[in-house]
Design a protein around this motif. Structure first.
Motif, PDB file in Angstrom:
ATOM      1  N   GLN A 116       0.755  -1.038  -0.179  1.00 49.71           N
ATOM      2  CA  GLN A 116      -0.062   0.005   0.116  1.00 49.71           C
ATOM      3  C   GLN A 116       0.877   1.361  -0.038  1.00 49.71           C
ATOM      4  OE1 GLN A 116      -2.215  -1.002   3.648  1.00 49.71           O
ATOM      5  NE2 GLN A 116      -4.273  -1.688   2.140  1.00 49.71           N
ATOM      6  N   TRP A 117       2.147   1.327   0.843  1.00 48.36           N
ATOM      7  CA  TRP A 117       3.015   2.501   0.776  1.00 48.36           C
ATOM      8  C   TRP A 117       3.274   2.787  -0.661  1.00 48.36           C
ATOM      9  CZ3 TRP A 117       7.664   3.867  -0.388  1.00 48.36           C
ATOM     10  CH2 TRP A 117       8.210   5.140   0.103  1.00 48.36           C
ATOM     11  N   PHE A 118       3.757   1.704  -1.175  1.00 48.16           N
ATOM     12  CA  PHE A 118       4.527   1.944  -2.434  1.00 48.16           C
ATOM     13  C   PHE A 118       3.549   2.301  -3.574  1.00 48.16           C
ATOM     14  CE2 PHE A 118       8.389  -0.347  -0.742  1.00 48.16           C
ATOM     15  CZ  PHE A 118       9.360   0.505  -1.389  1.00 48.16           C
ATOM     16  N   GLN A 119       2.330   1.914  -3.676  1.00 49.88           N
ATOM     17  CA  GLN A 119       1.245   1.956  -4.606  1.00 49.88           C
ATOM     18  C   GLN A 119       0.768   3.717  -4.398  1.00 49.88           C
ATOM     19  OE1 GLN A 119      -1.464  -1.099  -3.652  1.00 49.88           O
ATOM     20  NE2 GLN A 119      -0.994  -2.085  -5.458  1.00 49.88           N
ATOM     21  N   GLU A 120       0.816   4.006  -3.081  1.00 50.51           N
ATOM     22  CA  GLU A 120       0.190   5.328  -2.820  1.00 50.51           C
ATOM     23  C   GLU A 120       1.553   6.280  -2.910  1.00 50.51           C
ATOM     24  OE1 GLU A 120      -0.818   5.752   1.498  1.00 50.51           O
ATOM     25  OE2 GLU A 120      -2.395   4.086   1.095  1.00 50.51           O
ATOM     26  N   ALA A 121       2.706   5.907  -2.780  1.00 48.16           N
ATOM     27  CA  ALA A 121       3.721   6.833  -3.244  1.00 48.16           C
ATOM     28  C   ALA A 121       4.064   6.913  -4.546  1.00 48.16           C
ATOM     29  CB  ALA A 121       5.122   6.400  -2.373  1.00 48.16           C
ATOM     30  N   TYR A 122       3.963   5.780  -5.279  1.00 46.70           N
ATOM     31  CA  TYR A 122       4.532   5.734  -6.898  1.00 46.70           C
ATOM     32  C   TYR A 122       3.207   5.361  -7.738  1.00 46.70           C
ATOM     33  CZ  TYR A 122       8.971   6.152  -4.503  1.00 46.70           C
ATOM     34  OH  TYR A 122       9.828   6.686  -3.663  1.00 46.70           O
ATOM     35  N   GLY A 123       2.225   5.102  -7.307  1.00 50.86           N
ATOM     36  CA  GLY A 123       1.001   5.018  -8.250  1.00 50.86           C
ATOM     37  C   GLY A 123       1.105   3.867  -9.298  1.00 50.86           C
ATOM     38  N   ALA A 124       0.771   4.033 -10.457  1.00 51.88           N
ATOM     39  CA  ALA A 124       0.650   3.040 -11.573  1.00 51.88           C
ATOM     40  C   ALA A 124       1.973   2.363 -11.818  1.00 51.88           C
ATOM     41  CB  ALA A 124       0.099   3.613 -12.699  1.00 51.88           C
ATOM     42  N   VAL A 125       2.900   2.790 -11.641  1.00 48.37           N
ATOM     43  CA  VAL A 125       4.341   2.224 -11.778  1.00 48.37           C
ATOM     44  C   VAL A 125       4.599   1.026 -10.948  1.00 48.37           C
ATOM     45  CG1 VAL A 125       5.310   4.579 -13.014  1.00 48.37           C
ATOM     46  CG2 VAL A 125       6.097   3.928 -10.686  1.00 48.37           C
ATOM     47  N   THR A 126       3.905   0.951  -9.897  1.00 50.24           N
ATOM     48  CA  THR A 126       4.141  -0.008  -8.922  1.00 50.24           C
ATOM     49  C   THR A 126       3.411  -1.437  -9.444  1.00 50.24           C
ATOM     50  OG1 THR A 126       4.274   1.594  -7.187  1.00 50.24           O
ATOM     51  CG2 THR A 126       3.851  -0.536  -6.284  1.00 50.24           C
ATOM     52  N   GLN A 127       3.932  -2.392  -9.439  1.00 51.72           N
ATOM     53  CA  GLN A 127       3.333  -3.784  -9.469  1.00 51.72           C
ATOM     54  C   GLN A 127       3.728  -4.707  -8.797  1.00 51.72           C
ATOM     55  OE1 GLN A 127       0.950  -4.086 -12.234  1.00 51.72           O
ATOM     56  NE2 GLN A 127       1.345  -1.985 -12.482  1.00 51.72           N
ATOM     57  N   THR A 128       3.049  -5.821  -8.564  1.00 51.39           N
ATOM     58  CA  THR A 128       3.388  -6.764  -7.575  1.00 51.39           C
ATOM     59  C   THR A 128       3.753  -8.049  -8.388  1.00 51.39           C
ATOM     60  OG1 THR A 128       1.244  -7.484  -7.336  1.00 51.39           O
ATOM     61  CG2 THR A 128       2.026  -6.055  -5.817  1.00 51.39           C
ATOM     62  N   VAL A 129       4.747  -8.735  -7.962  1.00 50.21           N
ATOM     63  CA  VAL A 129       5.149 -10.179  -8.351  1.00 50.21           C
ATOM     64  C   VAL A 129       5.257 -10.987  -7.558  1.00 50.21           C
ATOM     65  CG1 VAL A 129       7.093 -11.310  -9.780  1.00 50.21           C
ATOM     66  CG2 VAL A 129       6.534  -8.733 -10.171  1.00 50.21           C
ATOM     67  N   ARG A 130       4.658 -12.281  -7.744  1.00 46.01           N
ATOM     68  CA  ARG A 130       4.508 -13.383  -6.590  1.00 46.01           C
ATOM     69  C   ARG A 130       5.598 -14.765  -7.163  1.00 46.01           C
ATOM     70  NH1 ARG A 130       3.713 -14.298  -1.144  1.00 46.01           N
ATOM     71  NH2 ARG A 130       3.312 -16.359  -0.925  1.00 46.01           N
ATOM     72  N   VAL A 131       6.747 -14.731  -6.445  1.00 45.57           N
ATOM     73  CA  VAL A 131       7.469 -15.812  -6.662  1.00 45.57           C
ATOM     74  C   VAL A 131       7.233 -17.108  -6.082  1.00 45.57           C
ATOM     75  CG1 VAL A 131       9.912 -16.471  -6.965  1.00 45.57           C
ATOM     76  CG2 VAL A 131       9.466 -14.092  -7.084  1.00 45.57           C
ATOM     77  N   VAL A 132       6.933 -18.287  -6.738  1.00 45.16           N
ATOM     78  CA  VAL A 132       6.502 -19.507  -6.195  1.00 45.16           C
ATOM     79  C   VAL A 132       7.490 -20.626  -6.689  1.00 45.16           C
ATOM     80  CG1 VAL A 132       4.402 -21.077  -6.433  1.00 45.16           C
ATOM     81  CG2 VAL A 132       3.968 -18.662  -6.786  1.00 45.16           C
ATOM     82  N   ALA A 133       7.555 -21.325  -5.607  1.00 41.40           N
ATOM     83  CA  ALA A 133       8.435 -22.502  -5.714  1.00 41.40           C
ATOM     84  C   ALA A 133       7.782 -23.668  -5.096  1.00 41.40           C
ATOM     85  CB  ALA A 133       9.830 -22.308  -5.174  1.00 41.40           C
ATOM     86  N   THR A 134       8.168 -24.914  -5.722  1.00 46.05           N
ATOM     87  CA  THR A 134       7.641 -26.161  -4.850  1.00 46.05           C
ATOM     88  C   THR A 134       8.270 -26.442  -3.524  1.00 46.05           C
ATOM     89  OG1 THR A 134       9.141 -27.618  -5.723  1.00 46.05           O
ATOM     90  CG2 THR A 134       7.070 -27.461  -7.172  1.00 46.05           C
ATOM     91  N   GLU A 135       7.629 -26.977  -2.509  1.00 47.36           N
ATOM     92  CA  GLU A 135       8.208 -27.164  -1.205  1.00 47.36           C
ATOM     93  C   GLU A 135       9.461 -28.088  -1.414  1.00 47.36           C
ATOM     94  OE1 GLU A 135       6.597 -29.531   2.714  1.00 47.36           O
ATOM     95  OE2 GLU A 135       5.402 -27.882   1.943  1.00 47.36           O
ATOM     96  N   GLU A 136       9.526 -28.979  -2.416  1.00 49.16           N
ATOM     97  CA  GLU A 136      10.829 -29.825  -2.671  1.00 49.16           C
ATOM     98  C   GLU A 136      11.859 -28.707  -2.923  1.00 49.16           C
ATOM     99  OE1 GLU A 136      12.215 -33.245  -5.589  1.00 49.16           O
ATOM    100  OE2 GLU A 136      10.255 -32.581  -6.014  1.00 49.16           O
ATOM    101  N   SER A 137      11.545 -27.835  -3.931  1.00 45.60           N
ATOM    102  CA  SER A 137      12.528 -26.867  -4.272  1.00 45.60           C
ATOM    103  C   SER A 137      13.130 -26.027  -3.180  1.00 45.60           C
ATOM    104  CB  SER A 137      12.091 -26.077  -5.411  1.00 45.60           C
ATOM    105  OG  SER A 137      11.910 -26.777  -6.550  1.00 45.60           O
ATOM    106  N   ARG A 138      12.170 -25.761  -2.217  1.00 41.78           N
ATOM    107  CA  ARG A 138      12.288 -24.827  -1.305  1.00 41.78           C
ATOM    108  C   ARG A 138      13.306 -25.765  -0.229  1.00 41.78           C
ATOM    109  NH1 ARG A 138       7.373 -23.263   1.305  1.00 41.78           N
ATOM    110  NH2 ARG A 138       8.588 -21.797   2.315  1.00 41.78           N
ATOM    111  N   GLN A 139      13.065 -26.743   0.056  1.00 44.79           N
ATOM    112  CA  GLN A 139      13.764 -27.880   1.032  1.00 44.79           C
ATOM    113  C   GLN A 139      15.248 -28.010   0.477  1.00 44.79           C
ATOM    114  OE1 GLN A 139      11.051 -31.280   1.027  1.00 44.79           O
ATOM    115  NE2 GLN A 139      10.114 -30.376   3.010  1.00 44.79           N
ATOM    116  N   GLN A 140      15.106 -28.180  -0.813  1.00 47.12           N
ATOM    117  CA  GLN A 140      16.684 -28.366  -1.355  1.00 47.12           C
ATOM    118  C   GLN A 140      17.471 -27.119  -1.051  1.00 47.12           C
ATOM    119  OE1 GLN A 140      15.800 -29.099  -5.708  1.00 47.12           O
ATOM    120  NE2 GLN A 140      15.373 -31.270  -5.073  1.00 47.12           N
TER     121      GLN A 140
END
Length: 163
Positions: A116-140
């Motif tokens: 919310q802070w970044f969206q309020e401060a910088y507006g439309a140039v702000t985007q979110t990215v979710r990084v996903v990995a399997t539990e197996e990869s994370r354990q490795q």
């Protein structure tokens, strides 16, 4: 109005579970774009620095994946939440100070209030990215399940890296 940093052309806010690859992805992007164009910003840096100063701890040891950091993790989370309750933009403002590159990659966005802070401060140039990995990869990569810690309305699952 934008805070103390430059005015970015793009702000990408990366989130994901521990050991999901957020740092890997942001570092790969910076490598492709160049450090003169792209800055990696880490919210955990100023949090750990301020926590270390206030508690007489070794800031550099809090930055690595050590048992030293793990010993303070729960209290550091509690302390950080108290700081954010008092001032939701406290850590966000610290990481943008003096940044002049047009692309900002915030590699460790963990809270809705940070987004919310970044969206309020910088507006439309702000985007979110979710990084996903399997539990197996994370354990490795060294992720090990540990119990849940609850602070206010946010629940954090604390994970320990194997070392």
């Amino acid at each position: 109005m934008a805070p103390l940093g430059g005015v970015p052309g793009l702000v990408l806010l990366f989130s994901g579970k521990r050991k999901s690859g957020k740092d890997f992805v942001t570092e790969a992007l910076q490598s492709r774009l160049g450090a003169d164009v792209c800055a990696i910003l880490r919210l955990s840096g100023p949090l750990k620095e301020q926590y270390a100063q206030e508690h007489g701890l070794d800031f550099h040891r809090l930055l690595d994946a050590s048992t030293y950091k793990e010993a303070y993790r729960r209290d550091m989370i509690r302390w950080g939440e108290e700081k954010r309750q008092a001032d939701p933009g406290f850590f966000c403002r610290k990481i943008v100070e003096g940044v002049c590159q047009p692309v900002w990659l915030v590699s460790d966005t963990r809270r809705v209030s940070d987004i919310q802070w970044f969206q309020e401060a910088y507006g439309a140039v702000t985007q979110t990215v979710r990084v996903v990995a399997t539990e197996e990869s994370r354990q490795q990569r060294g992720w090990v399940f540990t119990p849940v810690v609850k602070f206010g309305c946010e629940i954090w699952t604390i994970k320990k890296a194997k070392h």
